[in-house]
Design a protein around this motif. Structure first.
Motif, PDB file in Angstrom:
ATOM      1  N   GLU A 175       0.836  -1.204   0.000  1.00 25.88           N
ATOM      2  CA  GLU A 175       0.000   0.000   0.000  1.00 25.88           C
ATOM      3  C   GLU A 175       0.871   1.255   0.000  1.00 25.88           C
ATOM      4  O   GLU A 175       0.578   2.239  -0.707  1.00 25.88           O
ATOM      5  CB  GLU A 175      -0.938   0.011   1.212  1.00 25.88           C
ATOM      6  N   GLU A 176       1.956   1.237   0.785  1.00 26.14           N
ATOM      7  CA  GLU A 176       2.867   2.384   0.806  1.00 26.14           C
ATOM      8  C   GLU A 176       3.573   2.555  -0.530  1.00 26.14           C
ATOM      9  O   GLU A 176       3.775   3.680  -1.006  1.00 26.14           O
ATOM     10  CB  GLU A 176       3.881   2.215   1.934  1.00 26.14           C
ATOM     11  N   MET A 177       3.944   1.453  -1.154  1.00 29.94           N
ATOM     12  CA  MET A 177       4.572   1.527  -2.472  1.00 29.94           C
ATOM     13  C   MET A 177       3.638   2.167  -3.481  1.00 29.94           C
ATOM     14  O   MET A 177       4.046   3.020  -4.282  1.00 29.94           O
ATOM     15  CB  MET A 177       4.989   0.139  -2.945  1.00 29.94           C
ATOM     16  N   LYS A 178       2.365   1.775  -3.436  1.00 30.50           N
ATOM     17  CA  LYS A 178       1.393   2.337  -4.379  1.00 30.50           C
ATOM     18  C   LYS A 178       1.184   3.823  -4.131  1.00 30.50           C
ATOM     19  O   LYS A 178       1.125   4.625  -5.066  1.00 30.50           O
ATOM     20  CB  LYS A 178       0.071   1.582  -4.262  1.00 30.50           C
ATOM     21  N   ALA A 185       4.906   9.876  -9.297  1.00 31.42           N
ATOM     22  CA  ALA A 185       4.596   9.966 -10.723  1.00 31.42           C
ATOM     23  C   ALA A 185       3.956  11.303 -11.056  1.00 31.42           C
ATOM     24  O   ALA A 185       4.258  11.911 -12.097  1.00 31.42           O
ATOM     25  CB  ALA A 185       3.682   8.821 -11.133  1.00 31.42           C
ATOM     26  N   ALA A 186       3.082  11.787 -10.178  1.00 38.62           N
ATOM     27  CA  ALA A 186       2.431  13.081 -10.402  1.00 38.62           C
ATOM     28  C   ALA A 186       3.449  14.218 -10.360  1.00 38.62           C
ATOM     29  O   ALA A 186       3.424  15.133 -11.184  1.00 38.62           O
ATOM     30  CB  ALA A 186       1.337  13.297  -9.362  1.00 38.62           C
ATOM     31  N   VAL A 187       4.386  14.140  -9.394  1.00 38.89           N
ATOM     32  CA  VAL A 187       5.423  15.165  -9.301  1.00 38.89           C
ATOM     33  C   VAL A 187       6.323  15.127 -10.536  1.00 38.89           C
ATOM     34  O   VAL A 187       6.673  16.164 -11.108  1.00 38.89           O
ATOM     35  CB  VAL A 187       6.250  14.975  -8.019  1.00 38.89           C
ATOM     36  N   GLY A 188       6.709  13.931 -10.962  1.00 37.89           N
ATOM     37  CA  GLY A 188       7.533  13.801 -12.144  1.00 37.89           C
ATOM     38  C   GLY A 188       6.847  14.338 -13.385  1.00 37.89           C
ATOM     39  O   GLY A 188       7.482  14.999 -14.218  1.00 37.89           O
ATOM     40  N   PRO A 194       9.282  11.495 -16.937  1.00 37.91           N
ATOM     41  CA  PRO A 194       8.540  10.235 -16.773  1.00 37.91           C
ATOM     42  C   PRO A 194       9.274   9.291 -15.834  1.00 37.91           C
ATOM     43  O   PRO A 194      10.506   9.252 -15.804  1.00 37.91           O
ATOM     44  CB  PRO A 194       8.468   9.669 -18.190  1.00 37.91           C
ATOM     45  N   LEU A 195       8.508   8.517 -15.064  1.00 38.90           N
ATOM     46  CA  LEU A 195       9.072   7.563 -14.118  1.00 38.90           C
ATOM     47  C   LEU A 195       8.957   6.146 -14.648  1.00 38.90           C
ATOM     48  O   LEU A 195       8.032   5.811 -15.391  1.00 38.90           O
ATOM     49  CB  LEU A 195       8.361   7.661 -12.765  1.00 38.90           C
ATOM     50  N   THR A 205       1.799   0.489 -13.595  1.00 41.67           N
ATOM     51  CA  THR A 205       1.301   1.183 -14.782  1.00 41.67           C
ATOM     52  C   THR A 205      -0.011   1.916 -14.536  1.00 41.67           C
ATOM     53  O   THR A 205      -0.349   2.837 -15.281  1.00 41.67           O
ATOM     54  CB  THR A 205       1.117   0.186 -15.941  1.00 41.67           C
ATOM     55  N   GLY A 206      -0.732   1.543 -13.490  1.00 36.58           N
ATOM     56  CA  GLY A 206      -2.017   2.178 -13.231  1.00 36.58           C
ATOM     57  C   GLY A 206      -1.917   3.634 -12.841  1.00 36.58           C
ATOM     58  O   GLY A 206      -2.891   4.375 -12.955  1.00 36.58           O
ATOM     59  N   PHE A 207      -0.759   4.074 -12.354  1.00 39.97           N
ATOM     60  CA  PHE A 207      -0.622   5.485 -11.990  1.00 39.97           C
ATOM     61  C   PHE A 207       0.536   6.155 -12.729  1.00 39.97           C
ATOM     62  O   PHE A 207       1.225   7.038 -12.206  1.00 39.97           O
ATOM     63  CB  PHE A 207      -0.467   5.662 -10.470  1.00 39.97           C
ATOM     64  N   GLY A 208       0.776   5.744 -13.952  1.00 39.88           N
ATOM     65  CA  GLY A 208       1.661   6.497 -14.832  1.00 39.88           C
ATOM     66  C   GLY A 208       3.130   6.181 -14.722  1.00 39.88           C
ATOM     67  O   GLY A 208       3.963   7.002 -15.117  1.00 39.88           O
ATOM     68  N   ILE A 209       3.472   5.017 -14.198  1.00 44.14           N
ATOM     69  CA  ILE A 209       4.876   4.602 -14.136  1.00 44.14           C
ATOM     70  C   ILE A 209       5.043   3.347 -14.984  1.00 44.14           C
ATOM     71  O   ILE A 209       4.294   2.384 -14.831  1.00 44.14           O
ATOM     72  CB  ILE A 209       5.325   4.319 -12.689  1.00 44.14           C
TER      73      ILE A 209
END
Length: 302
Positions: A175-178, A185-188, A194-195, A205-209
């Motif tokens: 959960e912490e990793m997610k 990913a949002a900050v990047g 891109p991360l 991949t679900g949150f842009g990495i």
């Protein structure tokens, strides 16, 4: 051949003179980490090398020698590990501001496609919680200085048990990793960086990495300008997407002393910049063999 310089130690930070001596000599001797008396002679010539990948936390000692490196005629890039931690976790590194200045200077010299940022590993403890990581990552994101950032979470290697017992490291939950992955990913994305992940079991991949690789076929083909024929490296950790490379480093020779590191722990062996070996000397029971190197990809692509 893709030359890895090096996953096992920080050659740009500590062994630059030795490395340039080896380039001039045209070969290097490397001990097999699993069988120390087995030594390979690796050719270091433009005819044998497709490219070189440098791994480092502080390439400042090499900045003044990049023209010399360019003159060797083999393309190269840097995997630059830049983390936010201080001397508690990274006792041998210069102040973080100085490392960041080196990162920027290297990027200005080589370009963001050849200075690839590794924010690795991510560590959680009492000092470094999730909000602080997000804040520090935002400060480290320097838009335009790199084309991507690779993240991974600290692994519980056996030699790190003492650090876990002391509270310097702790287990990180899925959960912490997610949560961290989503926020970083949002900050990047805000910074245009891109991360990607390195050897992580969870699907990011679900949150842009993206699932990534450090010795990456697409990046190296852009660098070299021709197709790379190297195969996937099955000798690495499960989940690694790297291509095969030849590493010329030696474990237990890095002087950074990072608490979370798998590659150091014992007292370093003696080092001689003029030696064909990075550490130690040849013994009577050592057996030296020439490493079989496949044809250089650029020769096959003509």
């Amino acid at each position: 051949m893709i030359l890895s310089v090096s996953r096992r130690t920080d050659i740009p930070a500590f062994y630059g003179e030795w490395f340039f001596n080896r380039l001039r000599a045209g070969a290097v001797l490397v001990r097999n980490p699993m069988n120390p008396h087995q030594i390979s002679r690796i050719p270091l010539t433009p005819e044998a090398l497709d490219c070189m990948v440098f791994w480092t936390k502080n390439p400042a000692p090499m900045l003044s020698r990049l023209d010399e490196l360019d003159g060797f005629g083999v393309p190269y890039l840097f995997q630059f590990t830049l983390t936010p931690y201080g001397r508690t976790l990274e006792p041998g590194l210069p102040p973080k501001e100085q490392v960041l200045e080196t990162f920027q200077a290297l990027s200005r010299r080589l370009g963001p496609e050849r200075v690839l940022w590794r924010c690795d590993p991510i560590v959680l403890n009492q000092e470094w919680d999730i909000p602080r990581h997000i804040q520090a990552f935002r400060m480290l994101c320097q838009a335009g200085y790199t084309s991507r950032c690779t993240i991974s979470f600290v692994d519980a290697y056996g030699k790190l048990r003492s650090a876990y017992r002391q509270g310097l490291l702790r287990e990180i939950s899925p959960e912490e990793m997610k949560e961290l992955g989503r926020e970083l990913a949002a900050v990047g994305a805000e910074a245009g960086i891109p991360l990607q992940t390195c050897c992580e079991a969870a699907d990011p991949t679900g949150f842009g990495i993206a699932r990534g690789s450090c010795i990456d076929r697409k990046a190296l083909e852009r660098l070299c300008g021709y197709p790379i024929t190297a195969k996937p490296d099955n000798a690495q950790r499960p989940g690694c997407g790297c291509l095969q490379s030849v590493d010329i480093g030696a474990y237990d020779t890095c002087r950074h002393g990072c608490i979370y590191c798998y590659a150091c722990g014992r007292e370093p062996q003696a080092h001689d910049p003029a030696s064909p070996l990075l550490a130690g000397t040849l013994a009577p029971e050592d057996r030296v063999t020439d490493r079989r190197i496949p044809p250089v990809s650029r020769q096959l692509s003509r």
